[in-house]
Design a protein around this motif. Structure first.
Motif, mmCIF file in Angstrom:
data_model
loop_
_atom_site.group_PDB
_atom_site.id
_atom_site.type_symbol
_atom_site.label_atom_id
_atom_site.label_comp_id
_atom_site.label_asym_id
_atom_site.label_seq_id
_atom_site.Cartn_x
_atom_site.Cartn_y
_atom_site.Cartn_z
ATOM 1 N N ARG A 145 60.696 -52.770 -12.019
ATOM 2 C CA ARG A 145 60.092 -51.617 -12.498
ATOM 3 C C ARG A 145 58.718 -51.171 -11.995
ATOM 4 N NH1 ARG A 145 62.556 -49.052 -17.286
ATOM 5 N NH2 ARG A 145 63.650 -50.928 -17.795
ATOM 6 N N GLY A 148 55.893 -47.680 -11.740
ATOM 7 C CA GLY A 148 55.140 -46.897 -13.043
ATOM 8 C C GLY A 148 56.085 -45.729 -13.700
ATOM 9 N N SER A 192 61.337 -50.597 -7.275
ATOM 10 C CA SER A 192 61.778 -50.836 -6.012
ATOM 11 C C SER A 192 62.640 -52.281 -5.933
ATOM 12 C CB SER A 192 60.139 -51.328 -5.559
ATOM 13 O OG SER A 192 59.468 -52.283 -6.170
ATOM 14 N N ARG A 214 53.495 -28.636 -7.574
ATOM 15 C CA ARG A 214 54.237 -28.529 -8.840
ATOM 16 C C ARG A 214 54.184 -29.996 -9.353
ATOM 17 N NH1 ARG A 214 58.821 -27.575 -8.006
ATOM 18 N NH2 ARG A 214 58.100 -26.859 -6.007
ATOM 19 N N ALA A 256 51.248 -31.158 -11.540
ATOM 20 C CA ALA A 256 50.678 -30.384 -12.566
ATOM 21 C C ALA A 256 50.773 -31.363 -13.816
ATOM 22 C CB ALA A 256 51.750 -29.206 -12.941
ATOM 23 N N VAL A 270 54.830 -50.087 -2.248
ATOM 24 C CA VAL A 270 54.823 -50.037 -3.687
ATOM 25 C C VAL A 270 55.657 -51.039 -4.279
ATOM 26 C CG1 VAL A 270 54.152 -47.480 -3.425
ATOM 27 C CG2 VAL A 270 56.465 -48.062 -4.125
ATOM 28 N N GLU A 271 55.057 -51.404 -5.308
ATOM 29 C CA GLU A 271 55.978 -52.399 -6.138
ATOM 30 C C GLU A 271 55.249 -52.730 -7.457
ATOM 31 O OE1 GLU A 271 58.055 -56.078 -4.464
ATOM 32 O OE2 GLU A 271 56.591 -57.040 -5.845
ATOM 33 N N GLY A 272 56.012 -52.558 -8.607
ATOM 34 C CA GLY A 272 55.444 -52.918 -9.833
ATOM 35 C C GLY A 272 54.509 -51.801 -10.380
ATOM 36 N N GLY A 273 54.554 -50.566 -9.869
ATOM 37 C CA GLY A 273 53.633 -49.464 -10.301
ATOM 38 C C GLY A 273 52.121 -49.815 -9.693
ATOM 39 N N PRO A 325 57.893 -39.616 1.100
ATOM 40 C CA PRO A 325 59.021 -38.895 1.435
ATOM 41 C C PRO A 325 59.999 -38.642 -0.012
ATOM 42 C CG PRO A 325 59.269 -41.123 2.389
ATOM 43 C CD PRO A 325 57.769 -40.814 1.874
ATOM 44 N N LEU A 326 59.748 -39.506 -0.719
ATOM 45 C CA LEU A 326 60.708 -39.239 -2.030
ATOM 46 C C LEU A 326 60.009 -38.005 -2.925
ATOM 47 C CD1 LEU A 326 60.989 -42.786 -3.523
ATOM 48 C CD2 LEU A 326 62.301 -41.428 -1.886
ATOM 49 N N PHE A 383 57.705 -35.499 -1.211
ATOM 50 C CA PHE A 383 57.381 -34.314 -0.423
ATOM 51 C C PHE A 383 58.505 -34.394 0.593
ATOM 52 C CE2 PHE A 383 53.054 -35.157 -2.375
ATOM 53 C CZ PHE A 383 53.150 -34.176 -3.226
ATOM 54 N N ALA A 421 56.745 -44.519 0.701
ATOM 55 C CA ALA A 421 57.807 -44.104 -0.410
ATOM 56 C C ALA A 421 57.612 -44.729 -1.572
ATOM 57 C CB ALA A 421 59.238 -44.599 0.263
ATOM 58 N N MET A 433 53.567 -41.253 -4.791
ATOM 59 C CA MET A 433 53.411 -40.483 -5.878
ATOM 60 C C MET A 433 53.711 -40.902 -7.277
ATOM 61 S SD MET A 433 51.676 -37.995 -4.430
ATOM 62 C CE MET A 433 51.671 -36.819 -5.684
ATOM 63 N N ASP A 434 54.882 -41.713 -7.265
ATOM 64 C CA ASP A 434 55.098 -42.044 -8.639
ATOM 65 C C ASP A 434 53.910 -43.282 -9.097
ATOM 66 O OD1 ASP A 434 57.542 -40.767 -8.742
ATOM 67 O OD2 ASP A 434 58.611 -42.451 -8.686
ATOM 68 N N ARG A 465 50.996 -40.853 -10.010
ATOM 69 C CA ARG A 465 50.943 -39.850 -11.185
ATOM 70 C C ARG A 465 51.032 -41.111 -12.613
ATOM 71 N NH1 ARG A 465 55.710 -36.095 -9.715
ATOM 72 N NH2 ARG A 465 56.373 -37.864 -8.777
ATOM 73 N N SER A 466 51.356 -42.244 -12.142
ATOM 74 C CA SER A 466 51.215 -43.267 -13.311
ATOM 75 C C SER A 466 50.040 -43.982 -13.593
ATOM 76 C CB SER A 466 52.572 -44.311 -13.257
ATOM 77 O OG SER A 466 52.576 -44.856 -12.251
#
Lengths: 270, 471
Positions: free
Chosen positions: A48, A50, A64, B125, B128, B251-254, B281-282, B284, B293, B296-297, B300-301
């Motif tokens: 898991r 963010g 992921s 967007r 935002a 990315v992994e685990g935030g 790519p996920l 934009f 990939a 952005m998650d 934003r977190s």
């Protein structure tokens, strides 16, 4: 209504992949028309990442999966209590203003036929809400429900020319014609409970929302010629199907991907 | 029409104070010595391999941009005013970004039309409602300035995304000091070599709240085929941070991780030199191979910071530019220190009428154009060129803005015939993080062609060392 959802999406790869990353929009929206009683999202064997609520009010979760991986399954299960608000998205909190949904993206780019459809449909309308209803009815009349006629990248203009499509095409065509008529409009993905073998219905569903001044966002399901009621669960929104997709993912590696989806939505009266 | 140009060195036969010592230097320099030095400078630039085009200018990426040895000089008093104006603008632009991705107060107040912001291609967007650390979106603000008189400076445009060219500011100085050490003993010149350290500290100061310990900063480059790759590696080197490509991160685990020989290392701040569209790519462009990939998650977190923040481009659009003075009044309650160039929006019927009536006097630009392409300089265009451009504007008025032809100041420049005045502009680099910093200097671009007002390197422009004298 109490709706029970069970939704499994499996991606299979022809060769082991180095890893996969996903961005999930699979949690029911929070608004007056629905409340999740329990809800679980799980990527099997995944880590898991963010999670956050985005500017459009959607709950987004990053995941992921470490490689080597040959298969990724996303499982969603839960119960949602719903109320019929006649399509009105009341009590939904979001930052993005409606004005940000006035522009077309590739699949909702209007062509001459969409412009003509929108202008004819909206001609005799008494007010904005009436105009929105007429647009939805016109899209329903112009595009017959026929699975397999279109594909994931079919545009609104193409679907209209073909005269056939699925809920995604109805939603894109309605967004495009709403733009022509001066409305802000967007794509919504979600679930639909179908109580009969009523034909034009899909459990993993999509529809459009149109902004009507004074009322806010209102859902229009052109595919089923109605506004979303208590049979609908709203997940997330975007300018088009790609942006509003409940699952966006990417696997790194040489393999090709195949997809298997199983969705069941059941209901029990309170 | 004869236009009077402000010469930064001479007023009539008088030498302006900041250039007094340079006058002696120039007079004492034999022509052969000058040619030798010019060749030496060119060899130095070639050896370090700095051959890229300034952001968005286009042109041959491997061509050497001409370096002019005659420095451009500001007094402390002149610089103080510029500094106040630049920092004021950088604050207002960031306040605007924080606002339009939040409550949109400036739009509710009717000071900027909603359409220009929310229907702008650069409005994201996806960000935002997200507030980046310290509320900063644009961490490096490049502000392009021109001078038309002793006290008259105008802002030509703002660059809030990834303004490039700062490596020229640093290299021009380095090379001047190497070639003319005596000049730097005779003149007390404010140093610019603190820039990389200030940049690193600025970036570290916007690390996310989840970051523990010393923030790990990286520079994300699209790769060696990018025209500004030299600058990316140069800055990484001077800042002592890793230069990475998308494939080096995951990315992994935030969180975002960098692959290293000692295993994954967490990254806190990404100074990206790639456009929003290619970042993830996920989120934009799904076909982008340059980004990461899932980035952005994580962003934003709150797991990583990105500089400049995705979406920062909505503040530096040419249509938004017109409203920057209004932003300064609205957010800061101040009057602008630096003026905008008066601008007509061809999309407005009244403005369009004026522009078409005065085409021969105006500069007309594409709203989204850059690099001096798709641009008309009225006074320097033939009747046929004017008519061709008129047709383009009429066909798509919303795509064009027009400005008066500015009488860009000149500074002495070494040319084949000796020394002659040539037109210049200035791009200083303002850093915004925990504090707002500006090193005393910037990149001076010079139009090497006699009479030309276009300083872009793709159109025959060169660069100069820019001095701010210490009092």
């Amino acid at each position: 209504m109490i709706l029970t959802v069970s939704h499994a999406t499996t991606y299979r790869y022809s060769a082991p992949m180095r890893g996969a990353v996903q961005s999930l929009r699979l949690t029911p929206s929070r608004f007056d028309g629905q409340a999740a009683r329990e809800w679980q999202v799980e990527v099997e064997g995944g880590i898991r990442g963010g999670s956050f609520r985005d500017g459009a009010g959607d709950r987004v979760e990053g995941w992921s999966v470490r490689g080597p991986v040959r298969e990724v399954t996303v499982r969603v299960s839960g119960q949602v209590e719903t109320r019929d608000l006649h399509g009105v998205l009341a009590g939904h909190r979001e930052t993005v203003p409606a004005e940000a949904y006035l522009c077309a993206s590739t699949p909702t780019e209007p062509d001459a036929a969409l412009v003509a459809l929108a202008q004819e449909a909206a001609a005799g309308a008494s007010d904005a809400l009436d105009r929105a209803h007429l647009l939805a009815a016109a899209v329903r009349a112009a595009i017959a429900y026929r699975p397999g006629a279109t594909h994931a990248h079919t545009t609104a203009a193409e679907a209209l020319a073909l005269g056939e499509g699925v809920c995604q095409d109805h939603a894109h065509a309605l967004i495009a014609s709403a733009h022509v008529a001066g409305f802000a409009a967007r794509y919504v993905s979600g679930y639909l409970f179908s109580d009969a073998a009523a034909g034009a219905q899909e459990a993993a569903h999509a529809w459009a929302e149109i902004w009507v001044n004074g009322l806010g966002w209102i859902g229009f399901d052109a595919a089923n010629a109605c506004c979303p009621d208590d049979r609908y669960i709203r997940l997330g929104s975007g300018r088009d199907a790609q942006e509003a997709a409940p699952i966006k993912g990417l696997a790194m590696g040489p393999g090709s991907e195949s997809l298997e989806v199983a969705v069941a939505v059941g209901a029990s009266q309170q | 029409m004869a236009i009077e140009f402000f010469n930064e060195m001479y007023q009539g036969s008088q030498v302006r104070a900041p250039y007094a010592r340079l006058e002696d230097w120039m007079r004492a320099m034999p022509a052969e010595f000058r040619q030798m030095k010019q060749a030496e400078a060119e060899a130095l630039f070639r050896r370090i391999g700095i051959t890229f085009a300034v952001y968005g200018e286009g042109g041959d990426p491997d061509r050497l941009i001409p370096f002019d040895m005659f420095p451009r000089v500001f007094t402390q008093v002149e610089w103080h005013r510029l500094e106040r104006g630049i920092k004021q603008r950088a604050r207002a632009l960031n306040a605007f970004l924080l606002d339009v991705y939040g409550r949109g107060e400036i739009i509710r107040a009717g000071r900027i039309p909603a359409r220009l912001v929310y229907q702008n291609a650069a409005y994201e967007r996806a960000v935002a409602g997200f507030t980046p650390p310290r509320g900063v979106y644009s961490h490096i603000v490049g502000i392009d300035l021109v001078r038309t008189g002793p006290d008259d400076f105008f802002v030509l445009e703002d660059n809030c995304r990834t303004p490039s060219g700062v490596s020229y500011m640093l290299e021009n100085r380095e090379i001047m000091m190497r070639m003319f050490p005596a000049l730097f003993r005779e003149n007390r010149i404010e140093p610019v070599d603190g820039y990389p350290d200030l940049l690193r500290r600025t970036l570290a100061s916007v690390a996310p709240a989840k970051c523990e310990g010393e923030p790990v900063v990286v520079i994300l480059t699209p790769g060696h085929f990018n025209s500004a790759y030299y600058e990316h590696s140069f800055l990484a080197d001077l800042m002592g941070v890793e230069l990475v490509e998308g494939a080096d991160l995951f990315v992994e685990g935030g969180f975002v991780w960098m692959r290293t020989t000692e295993g994954p290392k967490k990254v806190d701040v990404i100074y990206r030199r790639i456009d929003d569209a290619y970042l993830d790519p996920l989120c934009f462009r799904p076909d982008s191979m340059l980004g990461i990939a899932g980035l952005m998650d994580v962003y934003r977190s709150g797991g990583v910071s990105i500089a400049s923040a995705p979406g920062a481009g909505v503040a530096d659009d040419k249509a938004i530019y017109t409203f920057v003075p209004e932003m300064i009044r609205f957010y800061l309650g101040e009057e602008p220190v630096l003026q905008n160039v008066p601008t007509w929006q061809c999309g407005k019927p009244d403005d369009l009428g004026h522009v078409l009536d005065h085409l021969a006097e105006l500069v007309v630009k594409e709203v989204h154009g850059s690099g001096g392409y798709g641009m008309l300089v009225g006074p320097r265009s033939s009747a046929a060129q004017l008519e061709a451009f008129r047709a383009r504007v009429i066909a798509n008025p919303g795509n064009y803005i027009a400005q008066p032809t500015l009488a860009l100041s000149t500074t002495p420049t070494f040319v084949n015939e000796g020394i002659a005045p040539r037109h210049v502009d200035l791009r200083p680099y303002c850093l915004v993080g925990e504090r707002i910093e500006l090193v005393p200097g910037g990149l001076t671009r010079v139009a090497l062609t006699d009479g030309s007002l276009v300083v872009n390197s793709s159109q025959g422009g060169g660069v100069k060392d820019t001095w701010v004298l210490a009092e």
